[in-house]
Design a protein around this motif. Structure first.
Motif, mmCIF file in Angstrom:
data_model
loop_
_atom_site.group_PDB
_atom_site.id
_atom_site.type_symbol
_atom_site.label_atom_id
_atom_site.label_comp_id
_atom_site.label_asym_id
_atom_site.label_seq_id
_atom_site.Cartn_x
_atom_site.Cartn_y
_atom_site.Cartn_z
ATOM 1 N N ALA A 1 0.823 -1.213 0.000
ATOM 2 C CA ALA A 1 0.000 0.000 0.000
ATOM 3 C C ALA A 1 0.852 1.256 0.000
ATOM 4 N N LEU A 2 1.899 1.255 -0.844
ATOM 5 C CA LEU A 2 2.787 2.404 -0.964
ATOM 6 C C LEU A 2 2.398 3.204 -2.201
ATOM 7 N N PHE A 3 1.704 4.288 -1.986
ATOM 8 C CA PHE A 3 1.253 5.132 -3.082
ATOM 9 C C PHE A 3 2.009 6.454 -3.033
ATOM 10 N N ASN A 4 2.413 6.943 -4.213
ATOM 11 C CA ASN A 4 3.213 8.167 -4.226
ATOM 12 C C ASN A 4 2.318 9.406 -4.175
ATOM 13 N N ALA A 5 2.980 10.557 -4.125
ATOM 14 C CA ALA A 5 2.238 11.813 -3.958
ATOM 15 C C ALA A 5 1.313 12.091 -5.128
ATOM 16 N N ALA A 6 1.758 11.776 -6.344
ATOM 17 C CA ALA A 6 0.930 12.026 -7.523
ATOM 18 C C ALA A 6 -0.329 11.165 -7.491
ATOM 19 N N GLU A 7 -0.186 9.923 -7.066
ATOM 20 C CA GLU A 7 -1.338 9.025 -6.986
ATOM 21 C C GLU A 7 -2.327 9.493 -5.916
ATOM 22 N N LYS A 8 -1.810 9.959 -4.800
ATOM 23 C CA LYS A 8 -2.692 10.477 -3.745
ATOM 24 C C LYS A 8 -3.405 11.742 -4.206
ATOM 25 N N ALA A 9 -2.702 12.572 -4.950
ATOM 26 C CA ALA A 9 -3.331 13.789 -5.473
ATOM 27 C C ALA A 9 -4.444 13.429 -6.452
ATOM 28 N N GLU A 10 -4.212 12.400 -7.244
ATOM 29 C CA GLU A 10 -5.234 11.952 -8.184
ATOM 30 C C GLU A 10 -6.468 11.431 -7.437
ATOM 31 N N ALA A 11 -6.241 10.706 -6.347
ATOM 32 C CA ALA A 11 -7.358 10.197 -5.550
ATOM 33 C C ALA A 11 -8.154 11.346 -4.926
#
Length: 283
Positions: A121-131
């Motif tokens: 469950a390691l998501f980067n900053a760009a992926e979190k911003a997309e969410a």
């Protein structure tokens, strides 16, 4: 290129013929309602399009954007790689109750990131911003850190839609997404689906019991009865009287007060007798 193509699809469960020689085609960017009374075959058809079931018979075939996902009762080679093009929303939301809404939305990324990152469950900053952007898109940016279990039914369904947005699928299928929601929540969910179709050009197929919403939001409706398609044409044709002719007593599950038809231009009806009652009577 056709987004969804189904031909000669049949399926039997024991003594029940769930699908019988079903065929349909949905073009990219269409928004199509799938209606029918209980047991008509809607959910079974959706599961086949999503690659969760295989049909029967040498002629059965399902294609997504021109590539076969199943044929002759078997999954096609490379079918798994096409599943990323199709996202499915179910009535039960399928969120992990103990996880945050953010993490639930990010689960939509699992097929598009390295396996080891997904496992941890390691998501980067760009992926979190997309969410976060996806949650804002569906109108619930304030629930990011909440557990999924704390959301209302309508909020959970919108979180499930946000998860499909980060999945970046080209086809969104929803199986009875508003069946358990109150009218206000149902309208919000349908508004979100309509906006996604209109703004992003995503192909949307939604099964419904409530014909009122088919008339209001969908230019085209496919109606099923006893595992067969009995109507495929403009939603403007779905008057209460016509539905009563199609379904008889079972129309009580579907018929609600008349509502305005979809404002979009009506899609072409399937040529031939399927969208006329006379053909149904002689079938």
């Amino acid at each position: 290129m056709t987004a969804i193509s189904v031909s000669h699809l049949s399926k039997r469960f024991g003594s029940t013929q769930a699908l019988s020689d079903v065929g349909l085609a949905i073009e990219p960017g269409e928004m199509v309602a799938l209606i029918g009374a209980s047991g008509s075959g809607k959910s079974t058809l959706i599961r086949h399009i999503a690659g969760l079931e295989t049909g029967e018979g040498a002629a059965s075939r399902v294609e997504i954007f021109g590539v076969a996902t199943q044929a002759a009762g078997r999954l096609a080679k490379g079918a798994a790689s096409r599943r990323g093009d199709v996202s499915v929303i179910f009535q039960q939301f399928n969120l992990v109750a103990r996880l945050s809404v953010m993490t639930n939305v990010l689960i939509g990324k699992l097929g598009r990131i390295p396996l080891w990152r997904g496992t941890l469950a390691l998501f980067n900053a760009a992926e979190k911003a997309e969410a976060r952007a996806a949650l804002a898109r569906v109108g619930i940016p304030q629930v990011t850190a909440q557990r999924a279990s704390t959301l209302s039914g309508g909020q959970q369904q919108r979180a499930a839609i946000a998860r499909t947005l980060v999945q970046r699928s080209r086809i969104l299928i929803a199986d009875e997404p508003i069946a358990s929601l109150d009218p206000a929540s149902a309208r919000r969910v349908m508004d979100v689906l309509s906006d996604i179709n209109r703004a992003d050009g995503i192909t949307v197929l939604v099964s419904l019991h409530q014909v009122e919403y088919a008339r209001r939001y969908f230019p085209r409706t496919i109606a099923m009865r006893d595992g067969r398609i009995v109507f495929d044409g403009p939603s403007t044709a779905l008057t209460n009287g016509f539905l009563s002719e199609l379904y008889g007593a079972a129309s009580e599950e579907l018929v609600l007060p008349e509502a305005p038809a979809a404002p979009h231009p009506a899609t072409r009806p399937v040529p031939g007798p399927r969208n006329r009652l006379g053909a149904l009577q002689t079938a």
